[in-house]
Write a protein that holds these residues in place. Sequence first.
Motif, PDB file in Angstrom:
ATOM      1  N   LEU A 325      52.078 -11.350  29.845  1.00 20.04           N
ATOM      2  CA  LEU A 325      52.460  -9.998  30.238  1.00 20.04           C
ATOM      3  C   LEU A 325      53.668 -10.003  31.171  1.00 20.04           C
ATOM      4  O   LEU A 325      54.395  -9.010  31.264  1.00 20.04           O
ATOM      5  CB  LEU A 325      51.282  -9.296  30.919  1.00 20.04           C
ATOM      6  CG  LEU A 325      50.093  -8.954  30.006  1.00 20.04           C
ATOM      7  CD1 LEU A 325      48.858  -8.608  30.842  1.00 20.04           C
ATOM      8  CD2 LEU A 325      50.441  -7.793  29.088  1.00 20.04           C
ATOM      9  N   ASP A 326      53.870 -11.098  31.857  1.00 22.08           N
ATOM     10  CA  ASP A 326      54.981 -11.182  32.810  1.00 22.08           C
ATOM     11  C   ASP A 326      56.346 -11.091  32.126  1.00 22.08           C
ATOM     12  O   ASP A 326      57.347 -10.782  32.776  1.00 22.08           O
ATOM     13  CB  ASP A 326      54.909 -12.500  33.596  1.00 22.08           C
ATOM     14  CG  ASP A 326      53.679 -12.560  34.485  1.00 22.08           C
ATOM     15  OD1 ASP A 326      53.224 -11.479  34.918  1.00 22.08           O
ATOM     16  OD2 ASP A 326      53.173 -13.666  34.727  1.00 22.08           O
ATOM     17  N   GLU A 327      56.397 -11.367  30.823  1.00 21.23           N
ATOM     18  CA  GLU A 327      57.666 -11.359  30.108  1.00 21.23           C
ATOM     19  C   GLU A 327      58.087  -9.967  29.653  1.00 21.23           C
ATOM     20  O   GLU A 327      59.200  -9.776  29.166  1.00 21.23           O
ATOM     21  CB  GLU A 327      57.577 -12.278  28.884  1.00 21.23           C
ATOM     22  CG  GLU A 327      57.342 -13.753  29.242  1.00 21.23           C
ATOM     23  CD  GLU A 327      57.184 -14.617  28.013  1.00 21.23           C
ATOM     24  OE1 GLU A 327      57.264 -14.052  26.888  1.00 21.23           O
ATOM     25  OE2 GLU A 327      56.981 -15.827  28.150  1.00 21.23           O
ATOM     26  N   LEU A 328      57.205  -8.972  29.838  1.00 24.57           N
ATOM     27  CA  LEU A 328      57.500  -7.619  29.367  1.00 24.57           C
ATOM     28  C   LEU A 328      58.255  -6.828  30.418  1.00 24.57           C
ATOM     29  O   LEU A 328      57.924  -6.870  31.606  1.00 24.57           O
ATOM     30  CB  LEU A 328      56.197  -6.888  29.010  1.00 24.57           C
ATOM     31  CG  LEU A 328      55.284  -7.571  27.994  1.00 24.57           C
ATOM     32  CD1 LEU A 328      54.085  -6.690  27.694  1.00 24.57           C
ATOM     33  CD2 LEU A 328      56.047  -7.903  26.716  1.00 24.57           C
ATOM     34  N   SER A 329      59.254  -6.084  29.970  1.00 28.45           N
ATOM     35  CA  SER A 329      59.980  -5.224  30.894  1.00 28.45           C
ATOM     36  C   SER A 329      59.090  -4.063  31.325  1.00 28.45           C
ATOM     37  O   SER A 329      58.093  -3.736  30.670  1.00 28.45           O
ATOM     38  CB  SER A 329      61.245  -4.677  30.225  1.00 28.45           C
ATOM     39  OG  SER A 329      60.903  -3.735  29.212  1.00 28.45           O
ATOM     40  N   SER A 330      59.475  -3.427  32.420  1.00 30.07           N
ATOM     41  CA  SER A 330      58.723  -2.287  32.918  1.00 30.07           C
ATOM     42  C   SER A 330      58.688  -1.155  31.891  1.00 30.07           C
ATOM     43  O   SER A 330      57.641  -0.532  31.671  1.00 30.07           O
ATOM     44  CB  SER A 330      59.348  -1.793  34.230  1.00 30.07           C
ATOM     45  OG  SER A 330      58.709  -0.627  34.682  1.00 30.07           O
ATOM     46  N   VAL A 379      41.504  -8.100  33.246  1.00 25.32           N
ATOM     47  CA  VAL A 379      42.630  -7.451  33.882  1.00 25.32           C
ATOM     48  C   VAL A 379      43.830  -8.397  33.753  1.00 25.32           C
ATOM     49  O   VAL A 379      43.759  -9.572  34.116  1.00 25.32           O
ATOM     50  CB  VAL A 379      42.355  -7.098  35.356  1.00 25.32           C
ATOM     51  CG1 VAL A 379      42.014  -8.330  36.189  1.00 25.32           C
ATOM     52  CG2 VAL A 379      43.569  -6.384  35.976  1.00 25.32           C
ATOM     53  N   ASN A 380      44.913  -7.897  33.172  1.00 22.45           N
ATOM     54  CA  ASN A 380      46.113  -8.710  32.940  1.00 22.45           C
ATOM     55  C   ASN A 380      45.785 -10.018  32.237  1.00 22.45           C
ATOM     56  O   ASN A 380      46.311 -11.089  32.549  1.00 22.45           O
ATOM     57  CB  ASN A 380      46.844  -8.983  34.259  1.00 22.45           C
ATOM     58  CG  ASN A 380      47.278  -7.703  34.952  1.00 22.45           C
ATOM     59  OD1 ASN A 380      47.329  -6.639  34.343  1.00 22.45           O
ATOM     60  ND2 ASN A 380      47.569  -7.808  36.239  1.00 22.45           N
ATOM     61  N   ASN A 381      44.842  -9.923  31.278  1.00 29.53           N
ATOM     62  CA  ASN A 381      44.391 -11.042  30.447  1.00 29.53           C
ATOM     63  C   ASN A 381      43.572 -12.087  31.190  1.00 29.53           C
ATOM     64  O   ASN A 381      43.299 -13.174  30.656  1.00 29.53           O
ATOM     65  CB  ASN A 381      45.583 -11.723  29.743  1.00 29.53           C
ATOM     66  CG  ASN A 381      46.215 -10.820  28.692  1.00 29.53           C
ATOM     67  OD1 ASN A 381      45.553  -9.924  28.155  1.00 29.53           O
ATOM     68  ND2 ASN A 381      47.488 -11.041  28.396  1.00 29.53           N
TER      69      ASN A 381
END
Length: 418
Positions: A325-330, A379-381
Amino acid sequence: MTLVDDLTWRGLIQDSTDPAALAAALSGDPITFYVGFDPTAASLHCGHLMQVCTARRLQQAGHRPLLLVGGATGQIGDPRESSERSLNPPEVVSGWVERIRNQLAPFVTYEGDSAATMVNNLDWTGPTSVIEFLRDVGKHFPVNKMLARDVVRNRLESGISFTEFSYQLLQSNDFYQLHVRHGCALQFGGSDQWGNITAGVDFVRRRGAGPVHAFVTPLVLKADGTKFGKTEGGAVWLDPEMTSPYAFYQFWINADDRDVNNYLRYFSFKSREELEELEKATADRPQARLAQRALAEEITALVHGPAEAAQAIAASQALFGRGSLDELSSDTLRAALGEAGLLSVRGEMPNYATLLKETGLVASANEARRTINEGGAYVNNERITDGEAVPTADALLHGQFLVLRRGKRTFAGVEYTA
């Protein structure tokens, strides 16, 4: 394979004025063709992709596109089966013309021997007086033929204005003007435009010009009978501010198995051999949804660019625990969570059990605790182990989002504001 053979195999030619003459024209020296788009909204939608992609194919085969955005016809409106259209103010239509011209721009190239040209029918319609129009255009249109048109005949009982009745004359004159000004020899459009398009061919002939050609593509309906390009939320727009690239990608990913092979032939630029191989692989492993994934990736990249397509693919995987999920833009994260359901939280953050309930992932606090105890809440995988725990600031993606998931397939979002 000739261009016409390819278009026919893909199912893109429903009718044409003269199949043999059309095949000869498209197989010979490059010709100039046009396809029109009326600015009846601020954006094109998925239904317009049939014409956009077909124009791209013809240009790739060496022919020269004229992309017409109707600053004049957009102020009138082609008659609908149901009722009279509401007329939009000229300044609104003018703004939509520019937006749609910008949307069309990436689909074709504006350099080389087959360079595309943008045209606006207001340029020649606007300066024409009523007397000139009636004498030079209206004189060539028998009213009995116009009354025989299906959409007009169906509207006679409920009523049709002279404004909409005259639309056919405006579109026919567009073909003549483009033939005179640019040497345009071909018009194509959707099959609902067949009457207007053939009227244009006849008008060019009556004015002593030509020869010119025309064909129409089929209207696309889903296998369940609903209109292509529509979802429960409305139309699937090409404008990323009206339909996010993630939602656009999901529309294609969710294509019915009964429809996807037709969509690939209509919209993909893969070769016949590649598509037939993909169709076979999909038939062998339908659960893998290979055709849907190939289609969604290619069309999203074509409309929104490779970077946005990559973000949409990454989001589709990460939200279900198959990527970071950290790789996704806002923006991508907000769009994806907005599609699933996004709970806004301001001030004090509730605990995980409450969040699961408030997002609708579970029906009650007791069910939330049971789901957590059984290891089915994330939560957040990351698996949630304590329903009473409150998310910390470090858990917030981009400092504001949480991705909650129940099981493997059901997720929702939280957007936090201090």
